[in-house]
Design an enzyme around this catalytic site. Sequence first.
Site, mmCIF file in Angstrom:
data_model
loop_
_atom_site.group_PDB
_atom_site.id
_atom_site.type_symbol
_atom_site.label_atom_id
_atom_site.label_comp_id
_atom_site.label_asym_id
_atom_site.label_seq_id
_atom_site.Cartn_x
_atom_site.Cartn_y
_atom_site.Cartn_z
ATOM 1 N N THR A 51 0.861 -1.195 0.000
ATOM 2 C CA THR A 51 0.000 0.000 0.000
ATOM 3 C C THR A 51 0.895 1.242 0.000
ATOM 4 O OG1 THR A 51 -1.796 -1.060 1.150
ATOM 5 C CG2 THR A 51 -1.586 1.307 1.501
ATOM 6 N N ARG A 105 -14.763 -6.750 0.087
ATOM 7 C CA ARG A 105 -14.076 -6.286 1.299
ATOM 8 C C ARG A 105 -13.365 -4.937 1.061
ATOM 9 N NH1 ARG A 105 -8.546 -4.769 2.638
ATOM 10 N NH2 ARG A 105 -8.203 -5.242 4.824
ATOM 11 N N VAL A 106 -13.532 -4.041 2.002
ATOM 12 C CA VAL A 106 -12.842 -2.749 1.947
ATOM 13 C C VAL A 106 -12.045 -2.602 3.237
ATOM 14 C CG1 VAL A 106 -13.157 -0.239 1.924
ATOM 15 C CG2 VAL A 106 -14.594 -1.680 0.468
ATOM 16 N N ASP A 153 -8.909 -0.261 5.531
ATOM 17 C CA ASP A 153 -8.847 1.044 6.206
ATOM 18 C C ASP A 153 -8.429 2.186 5.276
ATOM 19 O OD1 ASP A 153 -6.326 -0.332 6.007
ATOM 20 O OD2 ASP A 153 -5.457 1.318 7.170
ATOM 21 N N THR A 161 -0.645 1.845 6.862
ATOM 22 C CA THR A 161 -0.553 0.621 6.064
ATOM 23 C C THR A 161 -0.506 -0.569 7.014
ATOM 24 O OG1 THR A 161 0.869 -0.734 4.664
ATOM 25 C CG2 THR A 161 1.954 1.020 5.897
ATOM 26 N N GLY A 162 -1.200 -1.627 6.646
ATOM 27 C CA GLY A 162 -1.207 -2.799 7.506
ATOM 28 C C GLY A 162 -2.516 -3.533 7.377
ATOM 29 N N GLY A 185 -5.897 -3.973 7.528
ATOM 30 C CA GLY A 185 -6.886 -2.901 7.589
ATOM 31 C C GLY A 185 -7.993 -3.062 8.607
HETATM 32 N N1 ASP Z 1 -4.262 -1.402 4.785
HETATM 33 C C1 ASP Z 1 -4.493 -2.088 3.541
HETATM 34 C C2 ASP Z 1 -5.821 -2.812 3.628
HETATM 35 O O1 ASP Z 1 -6.092 -3.406 4.640
HETATM 36 C C3 ASP Z 1 -3.439 -3.068 3.172
HETATM 37 C C4 ASP Z 1 -2.010 -2.686 3.477
HETATM 38 O O2 ASP Z 1 -1.728 -1.588 3.902
HETATM 39 O O3 ASP Z 1 -1.113 -3.523 3.280
HETATM 40 O O4 ASP Z 1 -6.550 -2.827 2.666
#
Ligand code: ASP
Length: 331
Positions: A197, A225-226, A228, A248-249, A251
């Site tokens: 991301t 699915r959505v 964060d 990022t992470g 979500g």
């Molecule tokens: N935060 C993003 C999501 O969950 C994915 C990511 O940052 O790696 O869609």
Amino acid sequence: MMRNSLIILLLSVFNPVSYAQDIALVIHGGSGNIYRENLSDSLEGLYREKLYEALISGYEILLDGGTSQEAVKKAINIMEDSPLFNAGKGAVFTNAGTNEMDASIMDGSTLNAGAVAGVKQIKNPINAAIDVMNYSPHVMMTGDGAEAFAKMRGLEIVDASYFYTERRHMQLMQIKERESTDQGNQFIKNHRYKFGTVGAVALDKSGNMVAGTSTGGMTNKKYGRVGDSPIIGAGTYANNKTCGISATGHGEYFIRGVVAYDISALMEYTGLSIQEAADLVIHEKLAELGGVGGVIGLDAKGNVMMSFNSNGMFRGFIKQKGNPQIFIFKE
Ligand code: ASP
């Protein structure tokens, strides 16, 4: 690389209005289990080069007196157009074999914001989020509606096949294979299977802060699915009084922890610094929930924050007169 540094140096020395306000730009290219041994030297070099290009290009805009919004857009567009990152061109695949992207932007001076979710044909989803913010009375648009709006705004629309990359498709195949096993569940839980991301936060000469985030979401996601990234307050937040944040992470945890806004609120109500607030949210509150990932941000003075509880995060920043700094692993 040397040439770019020289240009930046010359621009800073000869631009007489450069320092009306401390300008700064911080970016990320995703967090995850990023170990040195998992990243070949050549791939690491490619990531570093692209992060560098995104930083320099955004920073030049700020140096020339451009706005934070323009700098964030430029930096994110460069990463969206690269197959390296999980955003735009390099977006991960859904369970159905499609690419569905999310993006958001927030302006710290007006608290105005824009977001799109589940879009499949907009080449640069962050541009659509920006137009939602600037040219619509809404904050978030999804799917077909968001795409119709982007077309109407004249944004670049591409065939869905533009987002096919072999690397991401292989990741989908691998994760589907592991999915039914315990090992597979652990794999997903440990956030090992994707990263990339992208996000940026900029502070311009007039002291305005803008934060933006763009993503393909999570490999093998189902049912529309959505995460964060398009959710204001979770994956993106900006308020000139406190800070600008891009996350990022994993979500789901960032949504439940209202991570980006929580950092801002801690600064506003308790007086913590941006680094203290982010470390509390990422290393304690998010970690207690079981969430893995990271955040980047700036405060109103241009202080840079980068905090993550994963093994790595592609990230970098550039500040007044400074050289771009790029990091990938835990230092
Ligand atoms: N935060 C993003 C999501 O969950 C994915 C990511 O940052 O790696 O869609």
